[in-house]
Design a protein around this motif. Structure first.
Motif, mmCIF file in Angstrom:
data_model
loop_
_atom_site.group_PDB
_atom_site.id
_atom_site.type_symbol
_atom_site.label_atom_id
_atom_site.label_comp_id
_atom_site.label_asym_id
_atom_site.label_seq_id
_atom_site.Cartn_x
_atom_site.Cartn_y
_atom_site.Cartn_z
ATOM 1 N N HIS A 196 0.809 -1.217 0.000
ATOM 2 C CA HIS A 196 0.000 0.000 0.000
ATOM 3 C C HIS A 196 0.845 1.271 0.000
ATOM 4 O O HIS A 196 0.381 2.329 -0.413
ATOM 5 C CB HIS A 196 -0.911 0.028 1.233
ATOM 6 N N GLU A 197 2.080 1.186 0.469
ATOM 7 C CA GLU A 197 2.901 2.380 0.613
ATOM 8 C C GLU A 197 3.977 2.449 -0.464
ATOM 9 O O GLU A 197 4.685 1.473 -0.719
ATOM 10 C CB GLU A 197 3.556 2.410 1.999
ATOM 11 N N LEU A 198 4.083 3.599 -1.098
ATOM 12 C CA LEU A 198 5.152 3.860 -2.050
ATOM 13 C C LEU A 198 6.207 4.713 -1.361
ATOM 14 O O LEU A 198 5.877 5.651 -0.632
ATOM 15 C CB LEU A 198 4.615 4.620 -3.269
ATOM 16 N N VAL A 199 7.461 4.398 -1.628
ATOM 17 C CA VAL A 199 8.560 5.152 -1.021
ATOM 18 C C VAL A 199 9.580 5.495 -2.094
ATOM 19 O O VAL A 199 10.010 4.623 -2.860
ATOM 20 C CB VAL A 199 9.242 4.353 0.108
ATOM 21 N N PHE A 200 9.954 6.776 -2.142
ATOM 22 C CA PHE A 200 11.040 7.209 -3.020
ATOM 23 C C PHE A 200 11.894 8.183 -2.224
ATOM 24 O O PHE A 200 11.425 9.271 -1.858
ATOM 25 C CB PHE A 200 10.508 7.886 -4.284
ATOM 26 N N GLU A 201 13.133 7.769 -1.934
ATOM 27 C CA GLU A 201 14.012 8.561 -1.074
ATOM 28 C C GLU A 201 13.278 8.872 0.241
ATOM 29 O O GLU A 201 12.855 7.965 0.908
ATOM 30 C CB GLU A 201 14.480 9.834 -1.798
ATOM 31 N N ASP A 202 13.055 10.156 0.581
ATOM 32 C CA ASP A 202 12.383 10.489 1.837
ATOM 33 C C ASP A 202 10.903 10.832 1.648
ATOM 34 O O ASP A 202 10.260 11.373 2.545
ATOM 35 C CB ASP A 202 13.102 11.645 2.540
ATOM 36 N N ILE A 203 10.362 10.509 0.467
ATOM 37 C CA ILE A 203 8.951 10.768 0.188
ATOM 38 C C ILE A 203 8.166 9.465 0.342
ATOM 39 O O ILE A 203 8.553 8.429 -0.198
ATOM 40 C CB ILE A 203 8.752 11.320 -1.244
ATOM 41 N N LYS A 204 7.056 9.529 1.086
ATOM 42 C CA LYS A 204 6.201 8.360 1.275
ATOM 43 C C LYS A 204 4.772 8.710 0.860
ATOM 44 O O LYS A 204 4.273 9.788 1.163
ATOM 45 C CB LYS A 204 6.214 7.907 2.740
ATOM 46 N N LEU A 205 4.147 7.779 0.146
ATOM 47 C CA LEU A 205 2.764 7.962 -0.292
ATOM 48 C C LEU A 205 1.975 6.736 0.130
ATOM 49 O O LEU A 205 2.330 5.612 -0.231
ATOM 50 C CB LEU A 205 2.709 8.159 -1.810
ATOM 51 N N HIS B 176 -4.282 8.005 1.404
ATOM 52 C CA HIS B 176 -4.011 9.103 0.459
ATOM 53 C C HIS B 176 -3.216 10.223 1.133
ATOM 54 O O HIS B 176 -3.377 11.401 0.793
ATOM 55 C CB HIS B 176 -5.309 9.661 -0.129
ATOM 56 N N ARG B 177 -2.340 9.852 2.032
ATOM 57 C CA ARG B 177 -1.482 10.819 2.704
ATOM 58 C C ARG B 177 -0.072 10.737 2.149
ATOM 59 O O ARG B 177 0.433 9.662 1.860
ATOM 60 C CB ARG B 177 -1.461 10.562 4.216
ATOM 61 N N VAL B 178 0.554 11.906 2.029
ATOM 62 C CA VAL B 178 1.923 11.989 1.533
ATOM 63 C C VAL B 178 2.760 12.721 2.571
ATOM 64 O O VAL B 178 2.336 13.737 3.120
ATOM 65 C CB VAL B 178 1.991 12.747 0.190
#
Length: 228
Positions: free
Chosen positions: A130-139, A144-146
Motif C-alpha cells: 500500500h505504501e510507495l517510497v522514493f528517497e524520503d517521500i512516502k505515499l 491518500h497521505r503523503v
C-alpha cells in the motif's frame, strides 16, 4: 487503469495465446508483428511492459531493445524477450543488450504471467504494497497521505495522482501526452501545457520544507522522478 503490455511478435499463434491469457489476467495488450512498427509504437506510447520476439520482419528484437535503451522515454521500460534461441550465449547477449528477462519458446502462460509480475514488482512498487517510497517521500495509497521526512505534504487530487504515477515508475521519463493519458485519462481533453502547471504545483508542495528536487525536466522529452 490497466497495465499496458506491448507484444512485438510475428507468430500469429503465439500472439493469440499471449493476448488471450494476458487479457484474461487483466492486462491491456497491444500486438504488433513488424519490428520497425513495434519500435515506433514503443517509442511513442511508452507501455508498462514490452514482450519482444528476437526474430522479426524489418528489424530484429535485439536492435529494438538496443534502441529503446538509448531513449530517455523508454530507457527504464521493462523488456522481456520471447525467443526460440535457447543457447546460453544468446541469453547473455539478450540480457547484455538491455532485456530485463529472457523466456525461451515454447513457454507456459503461467510462467509468462509470473515473469511479468516479477518484473513489474521491481519497477512499480505499488504492486508490492500500500505504501510507495522514493528517497524520503512516502505515499500511502490507502489513506491518500503523503509525507516527506516527518512533514506532511498537502496535494490536490491531480498532483496526488501525478506523484503516485511517478513513484510507481521511478526513473522513467514521461512526455506531457503520456502523463495526460495516464493521469487524466484517454477520454478527457486537456491542453498538454496544463501538465506543466500541475508539475509546478507538485514541485512546490513536495519541496516546501527544503530538500532535493527529485522531479527532473528532460528537455524535449518530458518529466521524470529520479535522484540524479
Amino acid at each position: 487503469m490497466k497495465t499496458r503490455i506491448l507484444l512485438i511478435e510475428d507468430d500469429e499463434n503465439i500472439t493469440e495465446l499471449v493476448r488471450y491469457n494476458l487479457e484474461r489476467a487483466g492486462y491491456q495488450v497491444e500486438a504488433i508483428a513488424d519490428g520497425e512498427e513495434g519500435l515506433y509504437h514503443a517509442s511513442q506510447e511508452c507501455p508498462d511492459v514490452i514482450l519482444l520476439d528476437w526474430m522479426l520482419p524489418n528489424l530484429s528484437g535485439l536492435e529494438i531493445c538496443r534502441q529503446l535503451r538509448r531513449k530517455d522515454t523508454t530507457a527504464n521500460v521493462p523488456i522481456i524477450m520471447l525467443t526460440a534461441r535457447a543457447d546460453e550465449p544468446d541469453r547473455i547477449r539478450g540480457l547484455e543488450t538491455g532485456a530485463d528477462d529472457y523466456i525461451v519458446k515454447p513457454f507456459s502462460p503461467k510462467e509468462l504471467l509470473a515473469r511479468i509480475q516479477a518484473v513489474l514488482r521491481r519497477v512499480r512498487p505499488a504492486l508490492a504494497g500500500h505504501e510507495l517510497v522514493f528517497e524520503d517521500i512516502k505515499l500511502d495509497n490507502v489513506s491518500h497521505r503523503v509525507t516527506r521526512g516527518d512533514q506532511p505534504v498537502h496535494l490536490g487530487p491531480t498532483e496526488y495522482r501525478l506523484l503516485r504515477h511517478f513513484m510507481e515508475n521511478p526513473g522513467r521519463v514521461f512526455s506531457r501526452e503520456q502523463l495526460l493519458d495516464s493521469v487524466w485519462g484517454h477520454d478527457v481533453y486537456v491542453e498538454p501545457r496544463t501538465v506543466d502547471v500541475h508539475i509546478r504545483r507538485l514541485r512546490k508542495a513536495i519541496n516546501e520544507h527544503g530538500g532535493k528536487d527529485f522531479i527532473r525536466t528532460v528537455r524535449s522529452a518530458g518529466y521524470a522522478l529520479d535522484n540524479r
